[in-house]
Design an enzyme around this catalytic site. Structure first.
Site, PDB file in Angstrom:
ATOM      1  N   PHE A  55       0.083  -2.880  13.942  1.00 42.84           N
ATOM      2  CA  PHE A  55      -1.320  -2.583  13.630  1.00 42.84           C
ATOM      3  C   PHE A  55      -1.516  -2.285  12.146  1.00 42.84           C
ATOM      4  O   PHE A  55      -2.512  -2.711  11.542  1.00 42.84           O
ATOM      5  CB  PHE A  55      -1.800  -1.403  14.472  1.00 42.84           C
ATOM      6  CG  PHE A  55      -3.205  -0.965  14.164  1.00 42.84           C
ATOM      7  CD1 PHE A  55      -4.291  -1.655  14.676  1.00 42.84           C
ATOM      8  CD2 PHE A  55      -3.442   0.136  13.348  1.00 42.84           C
ATOM      9  CE1 PHE A  55      -5.595  -1.261  14.377  1.00 42.84           C
ATOM     10  CE2 PHE A  55      -4.734   0.542  13.046  1.00 42.84           C
ATOM     11  CZ  PHE A  55      -5.816  -0.156  13.561  1.00 42.84           C
TER      12      PHE A  55
ATOM     13  N   SER B 283      -1.791  -5.570   9.756  1.00 41.77           N
ATOM     14  CA  SER B 283      -2.960  -6.451   9.657  1.00 41.77           C
ATOM     15  C   SER B 283      -4.202  -5.940  10.363  1.00 41.77           C
ATOM     16  O   SER B 283      -5.238  -6.615  10.357  1.00 41.77           O
ATOM     17  CB  SER B 283      -2.604  -7.840  10.200  1.00 41.77           C
ATOM     18  OG  SER B 283      -2.051  -7.760  11.495  1.00 41.77           O
TER      19      SER B 283
ATOM     20  N   SER C 265       8.581   1.764  16.327  1.00 45.29           N
ATOM     21  CA  SER C 265       7.178   1.352  16.111  1.00 45.29           C
ATOM     22  C   SER C 265       6.525   2.142  14.976  1.00 45.29           C
ATOM     23  O   SER C 265       5.406   2.651  15.115  1.00 45.29           O
ATOM     24  CB  SER C 265       6.363   1.509  17.396  1.00 45.29           C
ATOM     25  OG  SER C 265       6.841   0.653  18.406  1.00 45.29           O
ATOM     26  N   PRO C 266       7.201   2.259  13.819  1.00 44.83           N
ATOM     27  CA  PRO C 266       6.620   3.043  12.716  1.00 44.83           C
ATOM     28  C   PRO C 266       5.395   2.386  12.095  1.00 44.83           C
ATOM     29  O   PRO C 266       4.669   3.039  11.344  1.00 44.83           O
ATOM     30  CB  PRO C 266       7.777   3.128  11.706  1.00 44.83           C
ATOM     31  CG  PRO C 266       8.563   1.873  11.961  1.00 44.83           C
ATOM     32  CD  PRO C 266       8.497   1.656  13.437  1.00 44.83           C
TER      33      PRO C 266
ATOM     34  N   HIS D 203      17.718   4.950  27.343  1.00 38.54           N
ATOM     35  CA  HIS D 203      16.449   4.356  26.912  1.00 38.54           C
ATOM     36  C   HIS D 203      15.242   5.086  27.496  1.00 38.54           C
ATOM     37  O   HIS D 203      14.258   5.347  26.808  1.00 38.54           O
ATOM     38  CB  HIS D 203      16.434   2.883  27.334  1.00 38.54           C
ATOM     39  CG  HIS D 203      15.486   2.038  26.568  1.00 38.54           C
ATOM     40  ND1 HIS D 203      15.540   0.662  26.581  1.00 38.54           N
ATOM     41  CD2 HIS D 203      14.449   2.341  25.750  1.00 38.54           C
ATOM     42  CE1 HIS D 203      14.574   0.172  25.814  1.00 38.54           C
ATOM     43  NE2 HIS D 203      13.904   1.166  25.299  1.00 38.54           N
TER      44      HIS D 203
ATOM     45  N   TYR E 248      16.055  -5.856  26.710  1.00 35.73           N
ATOM     46  CA  TYR E 248      15.335  -6.825  25.892  1.00 35.73           C
ATOM     47  C   TYR E 248      15.840  -8.224  26.235  1.00 35.73           C
ATOM     48  O   TYR E 248      16.952  -8.592  25.901  1.00 35.73           O
ATOM     49  CB  TYR E 248      15.527  -6.556  24.403  1.00 35.73           C
ATOM     50  CG  TYR E 248      15.066  -5.201  23.929  1.00 35.73           C
ATOM     51  CD1 TYR E 248      14.125  -4.466  24.630  1.00 35.73           C
ATOM     52  CD2 TYR E 248      15.580  -4.645  22.757  1.00 35.73           C
ATOM     53  CE1 TYR E 248      13.705  -3.220  24.181  1.00 35.73           C
ATOM     54  CE2 TYR E 248      15.160  -3.404  22.299  1.00 35.73           C
ATOM     55  CZ  TYR E 248      14.236  -2.694  23.020  1.00 35.73           C
ATOM     56  OH  TYR E 248      13.833  -1.454  22.574  1.00 35.73           O
TER      57      TYR E 248
END
Length: 355
Positions: free
Chosen positions: A223, A226, A217-218, A138, A70
């Protein structure tokens, strides 16, 4: 009626949980830090992100998630600074940092022993710690037997450089092979209302072996916060703009999923993001979701998900909104890095010393 103004109690208590069966204890919700430095648009102001992490730790969210890729590297430096500042302020609070290796700055996947060791040393330096709490592979290097990668990680545990070992985007069979070499504490997987393919083999395997599950990404990469309008607000360099589910032909159909979730949230007096996150929490006491954000307001809203209660019927209703035949588009485009579906590695017998 929109649910944006409704929130669950802001003072939700963040319980502690055992992550896996090797002794690690974390907050039942973590904080994904990737978007603070990379992938989702430009790097955010450091002072603001340090303040966010300190706020999170003060609220009881003490499990911070980062990776050496990152930035690359800048997110680990940020998390190291922020975690240290938060720990100094909250003297009786133990902050746990999870980081990852395996994706190079050139976006190649490597799991050979020399790379594993060098990556660990780099992460220790950037985080400013003597030992990494949880160290994930990862992505799985499909050219190196997973036993070889795990063997080097085991040495790093024995040397006191890492406490616990994790895998990310690993298949059930790869998890089993790795676990034989050294117990795996946690497996990080994408798990949300619209990403449920891990439930068939990976989740049962983790539970059989006593491995904790960390859901990244729960919120479906924002998404479920919103809906389709999210894409209109993204900068051109935001990674999500390249993902299949966010392409116009798929997004138009996926928008209906959000509208149904949002309507149910309005009925329950919470936000759509709280409802979607609560669904992940209700998957079991061995699951720790790590939603990411760069805003304190959104963080507080995410913590509120811990207070949202769902009945079995409500769980089923939510799942029907985003069943596999309804969701349009894959998680990633076909040329992206290895996922669990292509994480098999060669047999150990194929590896020769000096490879």
């Amino acid at each position: 009626m929109a649910a944006a103004a409704a929130t669950a109690p802001a003072a939700a208590v963040v319980r502690r949980m055992k992550l896996g069966s090797q002794g690690m204890e974390v907050s039942a919700q973590g904080l994904g830090c990737m978007g603070m430095s990379a992938v989702y648009g430009e790097r955010k102001p450091e002072a603001d992100m340090v303040a966010l992490v300190r706020h999170a730790v003060a609220a009881g969210v003490t499990f911070l998630d980062t990776s050496d890729v990152y930035g690359p590297h800048t997110n680990e430096v940020l998390v190291g600074k922020a975690g240290a500042a938060a720990a100094a302020t909250e003297e009786e609070v133990q902050v746990q940092v999870a980081t990852k290796f395996g994706i190079t700055p050139a976006w190649e996947v490597r799991g050979d022993p020399a790379y594993v060791r060098a990556a660990c040393e780099g992460s220790l330096r950037r985080l400013g710690v003597g030992c990494i709490d949880l160290y994930y592979q990862h992505r799985i290097d499909s050219t190196v037997p997973v036993e070889i990668t795990m063997g080097e990680l085991k040495k790093l545990v024995e040397e006191g450089k890492i406490k616990y070992i994790g895998l990310s985007e690993a298949s059930a069979s790869t998890i089993r092979r790795a676990h034989v070499v050294h117990p795996i504490t946690a497996v990080q997987i994408e798990w949300s209302l619209w990403s449920r393919d891990v439930e068939e083999d990976i989740v049962p395997t983790c539970r059989e072996l006593g491995i904790g599950i960390v859901a990244y990404s729960p919120l479906g990469r924002g998404f479920f916060s919103s809906g389709a309008k999210l894409v209109d607000e993204l900068p051109d360099d935001d990674f999500r703009k390249s993902l299949p589910r966010f392409q116009p032909e798929n997004l138009e159909k996926n928008a209906a999923i959000f509208e149904k979730v949002n309507a149910m949230a309005a009925r329950k007096g919470c936000t759509s993001s709280q409802l979607a996150l609560a669904w992940v929490h209700h998957q079991g006491s061995d699951v720790c979701p790590i939603p990411g954000t760069t805003k304190i307001h959104n963080f507080d809203q995410n913590v509120g998900a811990l207070s949202v209660k769902l009945t079995p019927d409500e769980m089923s209703e939510l799942e029907s909104y985003a069943s596999a035949d309804v969701v349009q588009g894959d998680r990633y485009h076909g040329t992206f890095l290895n996922t669990w579906k292509n994480s098999e590695t060669p047999p150990l017998s194929s590896w020769r010393s000096g490879n």
